[in-house]
Design a protein around this motif. Structure first.
Motif, short mmCIF file in Angstrom:
data_model
loop_
_atom_site.label_atom_id
_atom_site.label_comp_id
_atom_site.label_asym_id
_atom_site.label_seq_id
_atom_site.Cartn_x
_atom_site.Cartn_y
_atom_site.Cartn_z
N ALA A 130 1.01 4.11 -2.82
CA ALA A 130 0.80 5.53 -2.48
C ALA A 130 1.98 6.37 -2.93
CB ALA A 130 0.56 5.67 -0.98
N ASP A 131 3.19 5.84 -2.77
CA ASP A 131 4.39 6.57 -3.21
C ASP A 131 4.38 6.75 -4.72
OD1 ASP A 131 5.27 6.65 -0.58
OD2 ASP A 131 6.73 5.04 -0.84
N ARG A 132 4.02 5.72 -5.43
CA ARG A 132 3.99 5.80 -6.90
C ARG A 132 2.90 6.76 -7.37
NH1 ARG A 132 4.82 -0.62 -7.79
NH2 ARG A 132 7.03 -0.63 -7.32
N LEU A 133 1.77 6.73 -6.70
CA LEU A 133 0.68 7.64 -7.06
C LEU A 133 1.09 9.08 -6.76
CD1 LEU A 133 -2.18 7.79 -8.16
CD2 LEU A 133 -3.02 7.47 -5.83
N SER A 134 1.71 9.31 -5.61
CA SER A 134 2.18 10.66 -5.27
C SER A 134 3.22 11.15 -6.26
CB SER A 134 2.76 10.68 -3.86
OG SER A 134 1.76 10.45 -2.91
N GLU A 135 4.13 10.26 -6.66
CA GLU A 135 5.15 10.62 -7.64
C GLU A 135 4.51 11.02 -8.96
OE1 GLU A 135 9.15 8.75 -9.70
OE2 GLU A 135 7.63 7.39 -8.91
N ALA A 136 3.53 10.26 -9.41
CA ALA A 136 2.87 10.57 -10.68
C ALA A 136 2.10 11.89 -10.59
CB ALA A 136 1.93 9.44 -11.08
N MET A 137 1.46 12.14 -9.45
CA MET A 137 0.72 13.40 -9.29
C MET A 137 1.69 14.59 -9.27
SD MET A 137 -2.22 12.00 -6.67
CE MET A 137 -2.55 13.57 -5.97
N ALA A 138 2.83 14.43 -8.62
CA ALA A 138 3.82 15.51 -8.60
C ALA A 138 4.37 15.75 -10.00
CB ALA A 138 4.95 15.16 -7.63
N ALA A 139 4.60 14.68 -10.76
CA ALA A 139 5.08 14.82 -12.14
C ALA A 139 4.05 15.52 -13.00
CB ALA A 139 5.42 13.44 -12.72
N ARG A 140 2.77 15.14 -12.83
CA ARG A 140 1.70 15.80 -13.57
C ARG A 140 1.67 17.29 -13.27
NH1 ARG A 140 -3.76 14.95 -11.02
NH2 ARG A 140 -2.63 16.28 -9.58
N ASP A 141 1.76 17.64 -12.00
CA ASP A 141 1.71 19.05 -11.60
C ASP A 141 2.92 19.83 -12.12
OD1 ASP A 141 -0.65 18.39 -10.33
OD2 ASP A 141 0.24 18.40 -8.30
N ALA A 142 4.10 19.21 -12.09
CA ALA A 142 5.31 19.87 -12.61
C ALA A 142 5.19 20.09 -14.11
CB ALA A 142 6.54 19.03 -12.28
N LEU A 143 4.69 19.08 -14.82
CA LEU A 143 4.51 19.23 -16.27
C LEU A 143 3.47 20.29 -16.59
CD1 LEU A 143 5.12 18.38 -19.15
CD2 LEU A 143 3.49 16.50 -18.87
N ARG A 184 0.84 -1.19 0.00
CA ARG A 184 0.00 0.00 0.00
C ARG A 184 0.88 1.25 0.00
NH1 ARG A 184 -4.93 -0.17 3.78
NH2 ARG A 184 -5.67 -1.36 2.02
N THR A 185 1.96 1.24 0.79
CA THR A 185 2.87 2.39 0.83
C THR A 185 3.53 2.58 -0.52
OG1 THR A 185 3.26 2.06 3.18
CG2 THR A 185 4.88 3.36 2.00
N ASP A 186 4.00 1.49 -1.14
CA ASP A 186 4.60 1.59 -2.46
C ASP A 186 3.63 2.20 -3.46
OD1 ASP A 186 6.94 0.46 -1.55
OD2 ASP A 186 6.53 -1.52 -2.37
N ARG A 241 -4.28 4.96 -12.40
CA ARG A 241 -3.65 3.81 -11.76
C ARG A 241 -3.66 2.65 -12.74
NH1 ARG A 241 -7.14 4.37 -6.38
NH2 ARG A 241 -6.54 6.50 -5.94
N ALA A 242 -2.59 1.89 -12.71
CA ALA A 242 -2.49 0.70 -13.55
C ALA A 242 -1.84 -0.41 -12.73
CB ALA A 242 -1.67 1.01 -14.79
N TRP A 243 -2.05 -1.62 -13.16
CA TRP A 243 -1.45 -2.76 -12.47
C TRP A 243 -0.79 -3.65 -13.50
CZ3 TRP A 243 -5.56 -0.14 -10.81
CH2 TRP A 243 -5.59 0.21 -9.46
N ALA A 244 0.43 -4.04 -13.21
CA ALA A 244 1.15 -5.01 -14.04
C ALA A 244 1.48 -6.19 -13.13
CB ALA A 244 2.42 -4.39 -14.60
N GLY A 245 0.69 -7.22 -13.25
CA GLY A 245 0.88 -8.36 -12.35
C GLY A 245 0.60 -7.93 -10.92
N GLU A 246 1.55 -8.10 -10.06
CA GLU A 246 1.41 -7.74 -8.66
C GLU A 246 1.88 -6.30 -8.37
OE1 GLU A 246 0.06 -9.53 -6.06
OE2 GLU A 246 -0.64 -10.85 -7.66
N ALA A 247 2.50 -5.66 -9.34
CA ALA A 247 3.12 -4.35 -9.10
C ALA A 247 2.21 -3.22 -9.57
CB ALA A 247 4.46 -4.26 -9.82
N PRO A 248 1.55 -2.52 -8.65
CA PRO A 248 0.75 -1.36 -9.07
C PRO A 248 1.65 -0.17 -9.38
CG PRO A 248 0.68 -1.58 -6.70
CD PRO A 248 1.48 -2.75 -7.22
N TYR A 249 1.27 0.60 -10.32
CA TYR A 249 1.99 1.82 -10.63
C TYR A 249 0.99 2.85 -11.14
CZ TYR A 249 1.97 -0.06 -15.41
OH TYR A 249 1.61 -0.58 -16.62
#
Length: 73
Positions: free
Chosen positions: A8-21, A4-6, A39-47
């Motif tokens: 959330a970290d990936r989602l936060s990173e993507a939101m920050a990238a979106r805002d910077a762009l 869940r933390t991973d 949000r997307a999922w590749a197997g067990e790894a959400p990103y």
């Protein structure tokens, strides 16, 4: 809890990238009307992905021009 933390970290990173762009595009006088984070999922790894959406032909030309000017530096 680690997954869940991973995620959330990936989602936060993507939101920050979106805002910077979005800020950089705004500074160049360009606005993409439908920027979002998905949000997307590749197997067990959400990103998360920054979805740029669609834009009109004039906005696409303005974006190409801005990228061209930046690449020429």
């Amino acid at each position: 809890m680690k997954k869940r933390t991973d995620h959330a970290d990936r989602l936060s990173e993507a939101m920050a990238a979106r805002d910077a762009l979005a800020s950089a595009l705004t500074a160049a006088g360009i606005q993409l009307p439908a920027m979002d984070v998905r949000r997307a999922w590749a197997g067990e790894a959400p990103y998360a992905l920054v979805h740029l959406g669609v834009c009109s032909a004039p906005v696409a030309h303005a974006l190409a021009d801005a990228l061209g000017r930046g690449a020429a530096r």
